[in-house]
Design a protein around this motif. Structure first.
Motif, PDB file in Angstrom:
ATOM      1  N   GLY A 122       0.801  -1.216   0.000  1.00 54.25           N
ATOM      2  CA  GLY A 122       0.000   0.000   0.000  1.00 54.25           C
ATOM      3  C   GLY A 122       0.832   1.263   0.000  1.00 54.25           C
ATOM      4  N   LEU A 123       2.155   1.128   0.071  1.00 56.66           N
ATOM      5  CA  LEU A 123       3.044   2.302   0.054  1.00 56.66           C
ATOM      6  C   LEU A 123       3.641   2.556  -1.323  1.00 56.66           C
ATOM      7  N   GLY A 124       3.206   1.801  -2.319  1.00 61.84           N
ATOM      8  CA  GLY A 124       3.697   2.018  -3.682  1.00 61.84           C
ATOM      9  C   GLY A 124       5.084   1.479  -3.947  1.00 61.84           C
ATOM     10  N   VAL A 125       5.580   0.596  -3.070  1.00 63.04           N
ATOM     11  CA  VAL A 125       6.940   0.096  -3.223  1.00 63.04           C
ATOM     12  C   VAL A 125       7.086  -0.712  -4.508  1.00 63.04           C
ATOM     13  N   GLY A 126       6.154  -1.644  -4.742  1.00 62.18           N
ATOM     14  CA  GLY A 126       6.214  -2.461  -5.956  1.00 62.18           C
ATOM     15  C   GLY A 126       6.121  -1.620  -7.211  1.00 62.18           C
ATOM     16  N   ASN A 127       5.221  -0.647  -7.221  1.00 59.49           N
ATOM     17  CA  ASN A 127       5.074   0.240  -8.384  1.00 59.49           C
ATOM     18  C   ASN A 127       6.356   0.999  -8.667  1.00 59.49           C
ATOM     19  N   GLN A 128       7.025   1.488  -7.627  1.00 61.35           N
ATOM     20  CA  GLN A 128       8.259   2.243  -7.815  1.00 61.35           C
ATOM     21  C   GLN A 128       9.380   1.345  -8.342  1.00 61.35           C
ATOM     22  N   LEU A 129       9.447   0.112  -7.870  1.00 61.66           N
ATOM     23  CA  LEU A 129      10.470  -0.813  -8.367  1.00 61.66           C
ATOM     24  C   LEU A 129      10.221  -1.158  -9.834  1.00 61.66           C
ATOM     25  N   TYR A 130       8.966  -1.342 -10.208  1.00 62.74           N
ATOM     26  CA  TYR A 130       8.658  -1.607 -11.612  1.00 62.74           C
ATOM     27  C   TYR A 130       8.968  -0.394 -12.475  1.00 62.74           C
ATOM     28  N   GLU A 131       8.697   0.803 -11.938  1.00 54.69           N
ATOM     29  CA  GLU A 131       9.024   2.018 -12.690  1.00 54.69           C
ATOM     30  C   GLU A 131      10.539   2.150 -12.861  1.00 54.69           C
ATOM     31  N   ALA A 132      11.307   1.769 -11.836  1.00 55.07           N
ATOM     32  CA  ALA A 132      12.767   1.814 -11.948  1.00 55.07           C
ATOM     33  C   ALA A 132      13.241   0.883 -13.056  1.00 55.07           C
ATOM     34  N   ARG A 133      12.630  -0.280 -13.166  1.00 49.51           N
ATOM     35  CA  ARG A 133      12.981  -1.201 -14.245  1.00 49.51           C
ATOM     36  C   ARG A 133      12.642  -0.607 -15.610  1.00 49.51           C
ATOM     37  N   ARG A 134      11.471   0.018 -15.712  1.00 51.67           N
ATOM     38  CA  ARG A 134      11.104   0.613 -17.005  1.00 51.67           C
ATOM     39  C   ARG A 134      12.085   1.710 -17.405  1.00 51.67           C
ATOM     40  N   ARG A 135      12.493   2.527 -16.446  1.00 54.93           N
ATOM     41  CA  ARG A 135      13.466   3.588 -16.742  1.00 54.93           C
ATOM     42  C   ARG A 135      14.814   3.000 -17.144  1.00 54.93           C
ATOM     43  N   LEU A 136      15.226   1.934 -16.472  1.00 57.20           N
ATOM     44  CA  LEU A 136      16.479   1.274 -16.820  1.00 57.20           C
ATOM     45  C   LEU A 136      16.405   0.702 -18.229  1.00 57.20           C
ATOM     46  N   CYS A 137      15.284   0.113 -18.566  1.00 52.30           N
ATOM     47  CA  CYS A 137      15.091  -0.447 -19.904  1.00 52.30           C
ATOM     48  C   CYS A 137      15.202   0.649 -20.968  1.00 52.30           C
ATOM     49  N   ARG A 138      14.583   1.785 -20.712  1.00 59.21           N
ATOM     50  CA  ARG A 138      14.651   2.898 -21.665  1.00 59.21           C
ATOM     51  C   ARG A 138      16.075   3.442 -21.758  1.00 59.21           C
ATOM     52  N   GLN A 139      16.703   3.625 -20.601  1.00 65.54           N
ATOM     53  CA  GLN A 139      18.047   4.204 -20.585  1.00 65.54           C
ATOM     54  C   GLN A 139      19.038   3.334 -21.338  1.00 65.54           C
ATOM     55  N   ARG A 140      18.922   2.021 -21.199  1.00 68.79           N
ATOM     56  CA  ARG A 140      19.839   1.103 -21.874  1.00 68.79           C
ATOM     57  C   ARG A 140      19.398   0.777 -23.298  1.00 68.79           C
ATOM     58  N   ASN A 141      18.306   1.396 -23.737  1.00 68.42           N
ATOM     59  CA  ASN A 141      17.739   1.132 -25.061  1.00 68.42           C
ATOM     60  C   ASN A 141      17.547  -0.370 -25.283  1.00 68.42           C
ATOM     61  N   LEU A 142      16.925  -1.019 -24.296  1.00 65.33           N
ATOM     62  CA  LEU A 142      16.581  -2.423 -24.426  1.00 65.33           C
ATOM     63  C   LEU A 142      15.188  -2.543 -25.033  1.00 65.33           C
TER      64      LEU A 142
END
Length: 250
Positions: A122-142
C-alpha cells in the motif's frame, strides 16, 4: 542510473542501488516475503546476491525508509535468441540464480525477482520498483522487459481450473491474483505459460511469460557489431644477441 525519493503515507522513501552491506537484510526479507519458497530452499543466498551486484549493479534496486529496506528487485540482461517466447525455467535463465547468464549486449531486461515486505504493501513500493525497471530499460535502449510471473493464487483453484484457465480468469478480471493482477496493472502482457518454471507450491510450479515492450526502443544496427578473434602464441624465452637471431627464431 539516477534513482529518486518519493512520498508515502508514512514519509519519504528512497530508491537506491543495492550494496554488499545490504545482503543480510535482503536474504531475510526474501525469506519473509516467500515463506513457502523458503521451505523449498528457493530464496537468495549471499553468493548469489554478491554476484548480482558485481555483474549488473544497475539492475539491483532497493526501496528504503528510515534506514529499513522495504522492498527490492533483481534484474539481468539476456538474449533469448531466435524465439522471443521460448519456454525456459527460472534456474536456466538466471544460471541457478547466480546471473552468470547476464549479457550486457542482450536486448531484453529480465525481471528475476521483486519482493516487498507485507507490512509495506500500500506504500507504492512495488510500483516504484517496476518504474525503476522501465526507466532502466529505456536508458539502456533495451527492446523489452520480460519475466516469469508466479501465479500466486492458483493452488486454491487447481482442483477446478487448469493453469491456463486461471490465468485467463485473472486477465478477464473474474479472479484476483496477488502477483499477476498487479503485473497486468503495471502494463505487462501475458505471452504464454511456463511449466515447471520454479519450485513453488502456491503456483504448482507454473508461471506466466510476461512482457513489457519499450515504446522508445531504437533498432540497433546489427551490422555495426563485429567480432574479432585474437590468437596468441607464447615462445620459449631465449637469450639473443641481435634482431637477426630473434627473426630466425620466429
Amino acid at each position: 542510473m539516477e534513482l529518486w525519493t518519493y512520498e508515502t503515507s508514512r514519509g519519504p522513501a528512497i530508491l537506491r542501488l543495492a550494496r554488499v552491506e545490504d545482503i543480510p537484510h535482503l536474504i531475510q526479507l526474501n525469506k519473509h516475503c516467500f515463506p513457502s519458497m523458503a521451505e523449498q530452499n528457493v530464496v537468495w543466498n549471499r553468493g548469489q546476491l554478491q554476484n548480482h551486484i558485481r555483474l549488473f549493479p544497475e539492475g539491483q534496486i532497493v526501496v528504503e525508509m528510515g534506514g529499513e529496506i522495504l522492498g527490492a528487485c533483481s534484474s539481468l540482461i539476456v538474449r533469448l535468441g531466435t524465439d522471443d517466447y521460448r519456454p525456459h525455467t527460472y534456474s536456466g535463465i538466471t544460471d541457478g540464480g547466480y546471473f552468470h547468464s547476464h549479457d550486457p549486449e542482450g536486448d531484453t531486461l529480465y525481471g528475476a525477482d521483486v519482493y516487498v515486505h507485507p507490512d509495506a504493501r500500500g506504500l507504492g513500493v512495488g510500483n516504484q520498483l517496476y518504474e525503476a525497471r522501465r526507466r532502466l530499460c529505456r536508458q539502456r535502449n533495451l527492446r523489452r522487459i520480460v519475466a516469469g510471473g508466479r501465479i500466486h493464487g492458483y493452488a486454491k483453484h487447481a482442483a477446478t481450473m487448469t493453469p491456463a484457465q486461471y490465468v485467463r480468469a485473472v486477465e478477464a478480471g473474474e479472479l484476483r491474483d496477488l502477483v499477476l493482477s498487479f503485473q497486468l496493472r503495471e502494463g505487462f502482457v501475458v505471452k504464454g505459460l511456463l511449466r515447471n518454471y520454479i519450485r513453488d507450491p502456491n503456483s504448482h510450479n507454473h508461471a506466466t511469460f510476461l512482457e513489457w515492450s519499450n515504446p522508445d526502443y531504437e533498432q540497433r544496427d546489427e551490422s555495426a557489431q563485429r567480432k574479432v578473434r585474437v590468437a596468441a602464441v607464447q615462445y620459449q624465452v631465449r637469450k639473443i644477441a641481435s634482431f637477426a637471431e630473434f627473426a630466425e627464431q620466429i
